[in-house]
Design a protein around this motif. Structure first.
Motif, mmCIF file in Angstrom:
data_model
loop_
_atom_site.group_PDB
_atom_site.id
_atom_site.type_symbol
_atom_site.label_atom_id
_atom_site.label_comp_id
_atom_site.label_asym_id
_atom_site.label_seq_id
_atom_site.Cartn_x
_atom_site.Cartn_y
_atom_site.Cartn_z
ATOM 1 N N GLY A 75 0.827 -1.191 0.000
ATOM 2 C CA GLY A 75 0.000 0.000 0.000
ATOM 3 C C GLY A 75 0.863 1.243 0.000
ATOM 4 O O GLY A 75 2.062 1.200 -0.268
ATOM 5 N N ARG A 76 0.240 2.339 0.333
ATOM 6 C CA ARG A 76 0.894 3.649 0.274
ATOM 7 C C ARG A 76 1.239 4.120 1.680
ATOM 8 O O ARG A 76 0.568 3.775 2.653
ATOM 9 C CB ARG A 76 -0.068 4.635 -0.397
ATOM 10 N N ALA A 77 2.304 4.905 1.800
ATOM 11 C CA ALA A 77 2.677 5.525 3.068
ATOM 12 C C ALA A 77 2.279 6.993 3.049
ATOM 13 O O ALA A 77 2.411 7.670 2.024
ATOM 14 C CB ALA A 77 4.176 5.399 3.304
ATOM 15 N N HIS B 217 11.162 5.653 -0.538
ATOM 16 C CA HIS B 217 11.394 5.734 -1.977
ATOM 17 C C HIS B 217 12.461 4.738 -2.427
ATOM 18 O O HIS B 217 12.385 4.200 -3.532
ATOM 19 C CB HIS B 217 11.796 7.153 -2.367
ATOM 20 N N LYS B 218 13.430 4.475 -1.583
ATOM 21 C CA LYS B 218 14.502 3.549 -1.956
ATOM 22 C C LYS B 218 13.998 2.125 -2.129
ATOM 23 O O LYS B 218 14.620 1.327 -2.836
ATOM 24 C CB LYS B 218 15.608 3.585 -0.902
ATOM 25 N N PRO C 169 5.281 3.849 -2.378
ATOM 26 C CA PRO C 169 4.804 5.201 -2.685
ATOM 27 C C PRO C 169 4.507 5.970 -1.400
ATOM 28 O O PRO C 169 3.870 5.441 -0.481
ATOM 29 C CB PRO C 169 3.527 4.953 -3.490
ATOM 30 N N ALA C 170 4.974 7.201 -1.339
ATOM 31 C CA ALA C 170 4.842 7.991 -0.112
ATOM 32 C C ALA C 170 4.296 9.370 -0.420
ATOM 33 O O ALA C 170 4.813 10.075 -1.288
ATOM 34 C CB ALA C 170 6.192 8.103 0.593
ATOM 35 N N MET D 133 2.939 4.210 -8.968
ATOM 36 C CA MET D 133 4.329 4.480 -9.338
ATOM 37 C C MET D 133 4.433 5.821 -10.061
ATOM 38 O O MET D 133 5.330 6.627 -9.787
ATOM 39 C CB MET D 133 4.842 3.342 -10.222
ATOM 40 N N MET D 134 3.498 6.090 -10.983
ATOM 41 C CA MET D 134 3.488 7.381 -11.683
ATOM 42 C C MET D 134 3.349 8.534 -10.698
ATOM 43 O O MET D 134 4.069 9.534 -10.774
ATOM 44 C CB MET D 134 2.321 7.431 -12.673
ATOM 45 N N GLU D 135 2.405 8.403 -9.785
ATOM 46 C CA GLU D 135 2.165 9.472 -8.816
ATOM 47 C C GLU D 135 3.389 9.700 -7.941
ATOM 48 O O GLU D 135 3.785 10.846 -7.680
ATOM 49 C CB GLU D 135 0.956 9.127 -7.951
#
Length: 412
Positions: free
Chosen positions: A100-102, A130-131, A135-136, A320-322
């Motif tokens: 998921g997203r952070a 990011h490494k 997605p954050a 990934m785009m965002e």
């Protein structure tokens, strides 16, 4: 955890105790759990804190010889059903991975008194994520994520500094993804674990988080868990308990760790020979970004981002785009950010994702001094998502952008 007290109130004195000077050494209130951690040390004093020998460690607790502390966590929440769900979700997420997203909510507090260190922790977390291709969304203004903010697919949340639960977490329909870990820095974030609407820890686990951390009394920022260390250790496959206690400088103090101590949200990343599942899964886009980032992170930044954009576009990987767009924005490349955000906005199908990206894209246009482009975008999105929970955020932006600018009167 019925029957086990949460905290020890301050009292005038204890027989045999020798309080020291200053605001720390003379305090005898504490978290019960933090006191239990030092049982093997056989301390003779009560007041003040005790240095944590496990702080900043990078070894599993079982690998240490003669470990002199207990890693105490509690399975506790406003209801027994919530505790059971926390356990079940942790087991399931450990098997399949936490995807998921952070969302990282920095207070951008660079004032004096040493409190700017909290923002440094959160900024470091954004870089760590990011490494490894998580997605954050990194909010670094003084405002917290506002009510109605479209916080979708939230697997990790780190933030500060509001006294009680606020923002998206107050929305009736908000839920973390199963297995999520959520922490909000505040002096009394775990003052009670019985009220789903008070402070932070209880509301966060009530909204679906599997684990959290907090404080029962004022701990002072430097003596709370260093969230950058905590997040780093989680990403390296350590357990929740190990990561939590590696991140905290002192024991016999104010912290409480809530969640399954053995939970390893990113254990699946370490299983090199794990069988690959060929069936399509909703987590595929998250897994793909992680695999790409780990494989290509050694490339120069410009080369990494160029290749990542190609891969994201070819695979229609919207998160990934965002994320790549937000990297460009943080680097001050707002034209590139706006272009990539437009692509992400047209990629997403869910209304809340589209609305969030529209907010980000409008901000990128404003950073380029193009308010008309921002206003046009906001109005276009409102036509199709005017009834979304986050639509008031766009309407507020529309209202602000619609106010005509005032120019200085001409001199006679």
């Amino acid at each position: 955890m019925k029957g086990v007290p949460l905290k020890i109130r301050s009292t005038a004195s204890y027989s045999g105790d020798t309080p020291g000077p200053g605001p720390i050494a003379n305090r005898n209130e504490a978290s019960v759990d933090s006191e239990l951690t030092v049982l093997p040390i056989f301390l003779h004093h009560i007041s003040g804190e005790t240095p944590n020998p496990y702080f900043q460690s990078f070894r599993a607790i079982g690998d240490l010889e003669n470990a002199t502390l207990l890693l105490v966590c509690r399975l506790d929440a406003p209801t027994a059903a919530t505790v059971r769900r926390m356990i079940v979700d942790a087991i399931a997420a450990e098997k399949s991975g936490l995807w998921g997203r952070a969302y990282v909510d920095g207070a951008h507090n660079t004032g004096g008194g040493g409190i700017g260190i909290g923002d440094q922790w959160l900024a470091e977390i954004a870089g760590q994520l990011h490494k490894v291709g998580i997605p954050a969304i990194y909010e670094d203004t003084p405002a917290i994520f506002p009510e109605g903010y479209p916080m979708t697919d939230c697997a990790l949340y780190y933030g500060w500094y509001a006294g009680g639960v606020a923002g998206p977490f107050t929305e009736p329909d908000f839920r973390f993804v199963p297995g999520a870990i959520a922490v909000h820095i505040h002096s009394f974030s775990a003052s009670t674990l019985r009220d789903p609407n008070s402070n932070w820890v209880a509301p966060l686990v009530s909204k679906g988080a599997a684990a959290s951390m907090g404080n029962v009394y004022e701990p002072y920022l430097q003596l709370t868990p260093h969230l950058d260390i905590f997040n780093d250790r989680l990403l390296h496959g350590f357990t929740f308990a190990e990561s939590a206690y590696m991140s905290i400088r002192v024991l016999s103090w104010m912290s409480v760790m809530v969640g399954d101590p053995l939970y390893r949200p990113y254990a699946s990343w370490l299983q090199i020979d794990a069988p690959r599942d060929s069936t399509k899964s909703p987590a595929d886009e998250w897994k793909m970004y992680h695999a790409f980032a780990v494989k290509n992170i050694i490339r120069p930044v410009s080369e990494f981002r160029a290749l990542a954009r190609q891969v994201a576009s070819a695979s229609h990987n919207c998160p990934m785009m965002e994320d790549l767009a937000l990297m460009e924005a943080r680097g001050g490349h707002f034209a590139e950010a706006a272009s990539h955000l437009q692509q992400a906005r047209t990629c997403y199908a869910q209304r809340d994702d589209i609305l969030r990206v529209a907010l980000e894209e409008a901000d990128a246009w404003l950073k380029q001094n193009q308010p008309k482009r921002a206003l046009e975008l906001v109005r276009n999105v409102l036509r199709t998502a005017g009834d979304a929970p986050g639509a008031p955020l766009l309407r507020k932006m529309e209202q602000d952008l619609s106010v005509p600018s005032t120019s200085s009167p001409a001199k006679p």
